[in-house]
Design a protein around this motif. Structure first.
Motif, PDB file in Angstrom:
ATOM      1  N   SER A 205       0.841  -1.211   0.000  1.00 41.61           N
ATOM      2  CA  SER A 205       0.000   0.000   0.000  1.00 41.61           C
ATOM      3  C   SER A 205       0.868   1.250   0.000  1.00 41.61           C
ATOM      4  CB  SER A 205      -0.896   0.049   1.239  1.00 41.61           C
ATOM      5  OG  SER A 205      -1.535   1.326   1.286  1.00 41.61           O
TER       6      SER A 205
ATOM      7  N   ARG B 184      -0.107   3.856   1.362  1.00 42.13           N
ATOM      8  CA  ARG B 184      -0.334   4.468   2.686  1.00 42.13           C
ATOM      9  C   ARG B 184       0.539   3.708   3.691  1.00 42.13           C
ATOM     10  NH1 ARG B 184      -6.715   5.959   3.313  1.00 42.13           N
ATOM     11  NH2 ARG B 184      -6.971   3.721   3.561  1.00 42.13           N
TER      12      ARG B 184
ATOM     13  N   GLY C  34      -1.172   2.662   6.723  1.00 45.38           N
ATOM     14  CA  GLY C  34      -2.543   2.286   6.416  1.00 45.38           C
ATOM     15  C   GLY C  34      -2.923   0.905   6.936  1.00 45.38           C
ATOM     16  N   ASN C  35      -4.090   0.470   6.493  1.00 45.46           N
ATOM     17  CA  ASN C  35      -4.675  -0.770   7.026  1.00 45.46           C
ATOM     18  C   ASN C  35      -3.858  -2.011   6.673  1.00 45.46           C
ATOM     19  OD1 ASN C  35      -7.061   0.539   8.127  1.00 45.46           O
ATOM     20  ND2 ASN C  35      -7.601   0.943   5.991  1.00 45.46           N
ATOM     21  N   SER C  36      -3.330  -2.036   5.463  1.00 45.89           N
ATOM     22  CA  SER C  36      -2.531  -3.205   5.068  1.00 45.89           C
ATOM     23  C   SER C  36      -1.291  -3.310   5.946  1.00 45.89           C
ATOM     24  CB  SER C  36      -2.117  -3.097   3.593  1.00 45.89           C
ATOM     25  OG  SER C  36      -3.228  -2.792   2.791  1.00 45.89           O
TER      26      SER C  36
ATOM     27  N   PRO D  88      -3.933  -3.268  -0.457  1.00 49.17           N
ATOM     28  CA  PRO D  88      -5.346  -2.898  -0.502  1.00 49.17           C
ATOM     29  C   PRO D  88      -5.944  -3.336  -1.838  1.00 49.17           C
ATOM     30  CG  PRO D  88      -3.968  -0.981  -0.949  1.00 49.17           C
ATOM     31  CD  PRO D  88      -3.035  -2.115  -0.626  1.00 49.17           C
ATOM     32  N   ILE D  89      -7.250  -3.434  -1.860  1.00 50.89           N
ATOM     33  CA  ILE D  89      -7.920  -3.647  -3.140  1.00 50.89           C
ATOM     34  C   ILE D  89      -8.052  -2.302  -3.828  1.00 50.89           C
ATOM     35  CG2 ILE D  89     -10.075  -4.298  -4.253  1.00 50.89           C
ATOM     36  CD1 ILE D  89     -10.374  -6.520  -2.504  1.00 50.89           C
ATOM     37  N   TYR D  90      -7.601  -2.235  -5.049  1.00 47.19           N
ATOM     38  CA  TYR D  90      -7.792  -1.066  -5.905  1.00 47.19           C
ATOM     39  C   TYR D  90      -8.584  -1.525  -7.128  1.00 47.19           C
ATOM     40  CZ  TYR D  90      -4.419   2.035  -3.486  1.00 47.19           C
ATOM     41  OH  TYR D  90      -3.769   2.845  -2.587  1.00 47.19           O
ATOM     42  N   PHE D  91      -9.809  -1.034  -7.237  1.00 45.74           N
ATOM     43  CA  PHE D  91     -10.680  -1.408  -8.351  1.00 45.74           C
ATOM     44  C   PHE D  91     -10.678  -2.925  -8.586  1.00 45.74           C
ATOM     45  CE2 PHE D  91      -9.923   3.113  -9.177  1.00 45.74           C
ATOM     46  CZ  PHE D  91     -11.242   3.539  -9.197  1.00 45.74           C
ATOM     47  N   TYR D  92     -10.983  -3.624  -7.499  1.00 41.59           N
ATOM     48  CA  TYR D  92     -11.165  -5.091  -7.531  1.00 41.59           C
ATOM     49  C   TYR D  92      -9.885  -5.870  -7.812  1.00 41.59           C
ATOM     50  CZ  TYR D  92     -16.176  -4.505  -7.053  1.00 41.59           C
ATOM     51  OH  TYR D  92     -17.423  -4.183  -6.570  1.00 41.59           O
TER      52      TYR D  92
ATOM     53  N   THR E 181      -6.796  -5.662   2.224  1.00 43.40           N
ATOM     54  CA  THR E 181      -7.727  -4.736   2.894  1.00 43.40           C
ATOM     55  C   THR E 181      -8.627  -4.104   1.849  1.00 43.40           C
ATOM     56  OG1 THR E 181      -6.136  -2.924   2.731  1.00 43.40           O
ATOM     57  CG2 THR E 181      -6.141  -4.193   4.778  1.00 43.40           C
ATOM     58  N   CYS E 182      -9.817  -3.713   2.292  1.00 40.36           N
ATOM     59  CA  CYS E 182     -10.763  -3.098   1.354  1.00 40.36           C
ATOM     60  C   CYS E 182     -11.814  -2.304   2.110  1.00 40.36           C
ATOM     61  CB  CYS E 182     -11.435  -4.172   0.500  1.00 40.36           C
ATOM     62  SG  CYS E 182     -12.392  -5.381   1.420  1.00 40.36           S
ATOM     63  N   ALA E 183     -12.492  -1.432   1.370  1.00 37.21           N
ATOM     64  CA  ALA E 183     -13.594  -0.670   1.950  1.00 37.21           C
ATOM     65  C   ALA E 183     -14.880  -1.497   1.963  1.00 37.21           C
ATOM     66  CB  ALA E 183     -13.813   0.603   1.127  1.00 37.21           C
ATOM     67  N   ALA E 184     -14.961  -2.455   1.104  1.00 35.47           N
ATOM     68  CA  ALA E 184     -16.190  -3.242   0.922  1.00 35.47           C
ATOM     69  C   ALA E 184     -16.567  -3.971   2.213  1.00 35.47           C
ATOM     70  CB  ALA E 184     -15.986  -4.240  -0.209  1.00 35.47           C
TER      71      ALA E 184
ATOM     72  N   SER F  34     -12.810  -1.157   5.671  1.00 37.43           N
ATOM     73  CA  SER F  34     -11.658  -0.347   6.062  1.00 37.43           C
ATOM     74  C   SER F  34     -11.379   0.727   5.020  1.00 37.43           C
ATOM     75  CB  SER F  34     -10.435  -1.247   6.250  1.00 37.43           C
ATOM     76  OG  SER F  34     -10.683  -2.211   7.246  1.00 37.43           O
ATOM     77  N   SER F  35     -12.111   1.812   5.094  1.00 35.51           N
ATOM     78  CA  SER F  35     -11.891   2.914   4.148  1.00 35.51           C
ATOM     79  C   SER F  35     -10.731   3.782   4.586  1.00 35.51           C
ATOM     80  CB  SER F  35     -13.142   3.792   4.050  1.00 35.51           C
ATOM     81  OG  SER F  35     -14.134   3.139   3.332  1.00 35.51           O
TER      82      SER F  35
HETATM   83  C1  LIG Z   1      -7.575   3.806  -6.097  1.00 29.73           C
HETATM   84  C2  LIG Z   1      -8.418   3.102  -5.074  1.00 29.73           C
HETATM   85  C3  LIG Z   1      -9.273   2.102  -5.496  1.00 29.73           C
HETATM   86  C4  LIG Z   1     -10.027   1.386  -4.545  1.00 29.73           C
HETATM   87  N1  LIG Z   1     -10.831   0.366  -4.979  1.00 29.73           N
HETATM   88  C5  LIG Z   1     -11.512  -0.372  -4.069  1.00 29.73           C
HETATM   89  C6  LIG Z   1     -12.323  -1.469  -4.487  1.00 29.73           C
HETATM   90  O1  LIG Z   1     -12.417  -1.809  -5.659  1.00 29.73           O
HETATM   91  N2  LIG Z   1     -13.000  -2.168  -3.529  1.00 29.73           N
HETATM   92  C7  LIG Z   1     -12.909  -1.837  -2.192  1.00 29.73           C
HETATM   93  O2  LIG Z   1     -13.546  -2.493  -1.371  1.00 29.73           O
HETATM   94  N3  LIG Z   1     -12.139  -0.807  -1.771  1.00 29.73           N
HETATM   95  C8  LIG Z   1     -11.443  -0.072  -2.675  1.00 29.73           C
HETATM   96  N4  LIG Z   1     -10.626   0.960  -2.254  1.00 29.73           N
HETATM   97  C9  LIG Z   1     -10.474   1.202  -0.796  1.00 29.73           C
HETATM   98  C10 LIG Z   1      -9.204   0.566  -0.235  1.00 29.73           C
HETATM   99  O3  LIG Z   1      -9.047  -0.780  -0.625  1.00 29.73           O
HETATM  100  C11 LIG Z   1      -9.248   0.620   1.302  1.00 29.73           C
HETATM  101  O4  LIG Z   1      -9.328   1.960   1.733  1.00 29.73           O
HETATM  102  C12 LIG Z   1      -8.037  -0.063   1.950  1.00 29.73           C
HETATM  103  O5  LIG Z   1      -8.276  -0.274   3.313  1.00 29.73           O
HETATM  104  C13 LIG Z   1      -6.793   0.778   1.815  1.00 29.73           C
HETATM  105  O6  LIG Z   1      -5.730   0.106   2.427  1.00 29.73           O
HETATM  106  P1  LIG Z   1      -4.477   0.885   3.041  1.00 29.73           P
HETATM  107  O7  LIG Z   1      -4.972   1.681   4.194  1.00 29.73           O
HETATM  108  O8  LIG Z   1      -3.528  -0.174   3.379  1.00 29.73           O
HETATM  109  O9  LIG Z   1      -3.965   1.767   1.933  1.00 29.73           O
HETATM  110  C14 LIG Z   1      -9.913   1.707  -3.163  1.00 29.73           C
HETATM  111  C15 LIG Z   1      -9.057   2.752  -2.769  1.00 29.73           C
HETATM  112  C16 LIG Z   1      -8.310   3.440  -3.703  1.00 29.73           C
HETATM  113  C17 LIG Z   1      -7.385   4.547  -3.242  1.00 29.73           C
END
Ligand SMILES: Cc1cc2nc3c(=O)[nH]c(=O)nc-3n(C[C@H](O)[C@H](O)[C@H](O)COP(=O)(O)O)c2cc1C
Length: 180
Positions: free
Chosen positions: A9, A11, A14-16, A84-88, A118-121, A155-156
């Motif tokens: 990540s 960040r 961050g969460n990861s 983190p997940i970025y766009f799946y 990690t992901c926001a979902a 985890s947004s």
């Molecule tokens: C460019 C971008 C794309 C993302 N796409 C997704 C996604 O497809 N699905 C999801 O659940 N979260 C998505 N997220 C949210 C991140 O996966 C989430 O905030 C994650 O906890 C970030 O991890 P970090 O704190 O380690 O960076 C996205 C975030 C960013 C910045």
């Protein structure tokens, strides 16, 4: 046992990274020698697809930080891929690193891989496409083992994952690493 954590990540706190720290804490308690690398602090160019590495014994023509990471990956018994997940899918930084293993992935034979995502979902079903991509890598590494996966959902914002059961799961995955 040598463990290499490749934290993908951008960040840094961050969460990861937080889940990686929990994994590391467990692995150290189990007597492992652990190194964690924030790969976004490293210079890792994308694979050029030139195939030079296929002709010269596995050396990439790009001279960047992947040279040191390659040696550390080959030296490790277990490797954690975290992103983190970025766009799946995974972060572009982790994808670049994985693509660069094209030069030497056969030398990762029989290693154990762990995944931290990690992901926001709100639930793990949203991580399937990313997991498919990670499996796509490990299934190419001869006799590799998948030791386990931890997923921090909901985890947004950086730090949100601290409220998640994934914290304990990451710690336990690290703690039990010697059993694989
Ligand atoms: C460019 C971008 C794309 C993302 N796409 C997704 C996604 O497809 N699905 C999801 O659940 N979260 C998505 N997220 C949210 C991140 O996966 C989430 O905030 C994650 O906890 C970030 O991890 P970090 O704190 O380690 O960076 C996205 C975030 C960013 C910045």
């Amino acid at each position: 046992m040598k463990v290499l954590i490749l934290e993908g990540s951008p960040r840094i706190k961050g969460n990861s990274s937080i889940l990686c720290d929990e994994f590391e804490r467990g692995a150290i308690e189990s007597g492992c020698d652990v190194e964690k690398i924030h790969i976004t602090r490293k210079k890792i160019g994308g694979c050029l697809g030139c195939d030079a590495c296929q002709r010269n014994g596995g050396n990439c023509i790009q001279k960047d930080d992947m040279t040191e990471i390659k040696d550390k990956m080959i030296d490790a018994d277990a490797i954690v891929l975290a992103s983190p997940i970025y766009f799946y899918s995974m972060s572009s930084q982790l994808k670049a690193l994985i693509d660069r293993t094209y030069a030497f992935y056969t030398k990762l034979e029989s290693k154990t891989f762990y995944f931290i995502i990690t992901c926001a979902a709100p639930d793990e079903s949203y991580t399937k496409t990313m997991l498919d991509a990670l499996h796509g890598f490990t299934c190419c590494v001869p006799n590799s083992i998948e030791g386990g996966t931890v997923i921090g959902t909901n985890s947004s914002n950086a730090g949100d994952v601290k409220q998640s059961k994934a914290m304990l799961e990451a710690y336990n995955m690290g703690k039990n690493i010697v059993n694989h």
